[in-house]
Design a protein around this motif. Structure first.
Motif, PDB file in Angstrom:
ATOM      1  N   GLY A  77      -0.191   8.279   1.239  1.00 33.47           N
ATOM      2  CA  GLY A  77       0.331   8.857   2.475  1.00 33.47           C
ATOM      3  C   GLY A  77      -0.048   8.099   3.731  1.00 33.47           C
ATOM      4  O   GLY A  77       0.168   8.590   4.840  1.00 33.47           O
ATOM      5  N   SER A  78      -0.585   6.897   3.575  1.00 35.17           N
ATOM      6  CA  SER A  78      -1.104   6.158   4.739  1.00 35.17           C
ATOM      7  C   SER A  78      -0.028   5.589   5.654  1.00 35.17           C
ATOM      8  O   SER A  78      -0.286   5.349   6.823  1.00 35.17           O
ATOM      9  CB  SER A  78      -2.000   5.010   4.258  1.00 35.17           C
ATOM     10  OG  SER A  78      -1.215   4.004   3.617  1.00 35.17           O
ATOM     11  N   GLY A  79       1.152   5.338   5.138  1.00 35.65           N
ATOM     12  CA  GLY A  79       2.202   4.729   5.946  1.00 35.65           C
ATOM     13  C   GLY A  79       1.979   3.244   6.212  1.00 35.65           C
ATOM     14  O   GLY A  79       2.697   2.642   7.001  1.00 35.65           O
TER      15      GLY A  79
ATOM     16  N   SER B  13      -4.608   7.141  -4.715  1.00 35.79           N
ATOM     17  CA  SER B  13      -5.235   8.261  -4.010  1.00 35.79           C
ATOM     18  C   SER B  13      -4.190   8.840  -3.052  1.00 35.79           C
ATOM     19  O   SER B  13      -3.334   8.107  -2.547  1.00 35.79           O
ATOM     20  CB  SER B  13      -6.447   7.780  -3.211  1.00 35.79           C
ATOM     21  OG  SER B  13      -6.035   6.915  -2.157  1.00 35.79           O
ATOM     22  N   PRO B  14      -4.241  10.145  -2.810  1.00 34.50           N
ATOM     23  CA  PRO B  14      -3.312  10.728  -1.835  1.00 34.50           C
ATOM     24  C   PRO B  14      -3.439  10.052  -0.462  1.00 34.50           C
ATOM     25  O   PRO B  14      -2.447   9.892   0.241  1.00 34.50           O
ATOM     26  CB  PRO B  14      -3.738  12.194  -1.775  1.00 34.50           C
ATOM     27  CG  PRO B  14      -4.389  12.452  -3.102  1.00 34.50           C
ATOM     28  CD  PRO B  14      -5.069  11.164  -3.465  1.00 34.50           C
ATOM     29  N   ALA B  15      -4.649   9.632  -0.106  1.00 32.73           N
ATOM     30  CA  ALA B  15      -4.871   8.995   1.194  1.00 32.73           C
ATOM     31  C   ALA B  15      -4.075   7.695   1.315  1.00 32.73           C
ATOM     32  O   ALA B  15      -3.405   7.464   2.330  1.00 32.73           O
ATOM     33  CB  ALA B  15      -6.363   8.714   1.395  1.00 32.73           C
ATOM     34  N   LEU B  16      -4.128   6.843   0.303  1.00 33.76           N
ATOM     35  CA  LEU B  16      -3.414   5.571   0.384  1.00 33.76           C
ATOM     36  C   LEU B  16      -1.910   5.794   0.278  1.00 33.76           C
ATOM     37  O   LEU B  16      -1.131   5.196   1.013  1.00 33.76           O
ATOM     38  CB  LEU B  16      -3.889   4.599  -0.699  1.00 33.76           C
ATOM     39  CG  LEU B  16      -3.406   3.168  -0.498  1.00 33.76           C
ATOM     40  CD1 LEU B  16      -3.930   2.574   0.807  1.00 33.76           C
ATOM     41  CD2 LEU B  16      -3.848   2.302  -1.654  1.00 33.76           C
TER      42      LEU B  16
ATOM     43  N   SER C  54       5.073  -1.425   0.800  1.00 31.55           N
ATOM     44  CA  SER C  54       4.415  -0.216   1.310  1.00 31.55           C
ATOM     45  C   SER C  54       3.225   0.119   0.440  1.00 31.55           C
ATOM     46  O   SER C  54       3.306   0.036  -0.790  1.00 31.55           O
ATOM     47  CB  SER C  54       5.384   0.976   1.291  1.00 31.55           C
ATOM     48  OG  SER C  54       6.472   0.732   2.147  1.00 31.55           O
ATOM     49  N   ALA C  55       2.127   0.492   1.062  1.00 32.78           N
ATOM     50  CA  ALA C  55       0.930   0.896   0.325  1.00 32.78           C
ATOM     51  C   ALA C  55       1.258   2.115  -0.535  1.00 32.78           C
ATOM     52  O   ALA C  55       1.997   3.006  -0.107  1.00 32.78           O
ATOM     53  CB  ALA C  55      -0.203   1.220   1.288  1.00 32.78           C
TER      54      ALA C  55
ATOM     55  N   GLY D 249     -10.550   7.949   2.275  1.00 30.11           N
ATOM     56  CA  GLY D 249     -10.167   8.590   1.030  1.00 30.11           C
ATOM     57  C   GLY D 249      -9.573   7.632   0.015  1.00 30.11           C
ATOM     58  O   GLY D 249      -9.250   8.060  -1.099  1.00 30.11           O
ATOM     59  N   THR D 250      -9.439   6.347   0.371  1.00 34.25           N
ATOM     60  CA  THR D 250      -8.941   5.383  -0.617  1.00 34.25           C
ATOM     61  C   THR D 250      -9.960   5.238  -1.739  1.00 34.25           C
ATOM     62  O   THR D 250     -11.159   5.448  -1.529  1.00 34.25           O
ATOM     63  CB  THR D 250      -8.651   4.004   0.031  1.00 34.25           C
ATOM     64  OG1 THR D 250      -8.050   3.164  -0.952  1.00 34.25           O
ATOM     65  CG2 THR D 250      -9.908   3.347   0.554  1.00 34.25           C
TER      66      THR D 250
END
Length: 124
Positions: free
Chosen positions: A78-80, A73-76, A63-64, A101-102
């Motif tokens: 929480g990317s799923g 980063s919060p973006a990666l 999982s990323a 946002g990565t």
């Protein structure tokens, strides 16, 4: 004695001149060479030590944002995303387009190079 010292010094110089070519290895696959050139400054593969980027051992199927001890980063995080050859293909083409946002900004425009790197990652 002076001749022996000079001969020894010449041998050391020649060995040093050959060392970089040997260290790079002629047995390296294209993916390994590309990984070392394009990814190795930020990512580790031979060890689970994180650098500027997370280590990439066992990245396929992971999982990323899940490597312990790395600040994603919060973006990666929480990317799923789960890393597969297909998701890596998309991500390496344009990380910011896939995950806005990565922090990764490195793009790999050459499809052949991307495939070689992904194949190399899959073998580790």
């Amino acid at each position: 004695m002076k001749t022996l010292i000079l001969a020894s010094l010449a041998s050391l110089v020649m060995a040093g001149a050959c060392a970089p070519a040997y260290a790079q290895g002629t047995d390296a696959s294209p993916g390994e060479r590309l990984f070392q050139q394009r990814c190795g400054a930020c990512h580790q593969l031979a060890t689970t030590r994180n650098g500027v980027g997370p280590h990439l051992q066992g990245v396929i199927g992971r999982s990323a944002g899940s490597v312990e001890g790395f600040k994603y980063s919060p973006a990666l995080k929480g990317s799923g995303v789960t890393w597969t050859p297909e998701t890596l293909e998309t991500y390496l083409t344009n990380p910011g387009a896939m995950v806005r946002g990565t922090r990764m900004t490195q793009r790999f425009n050459n499809a052949e190079e991307r495939r070689a790197i992904i194949e190399f990652l899959g073998s580790h």
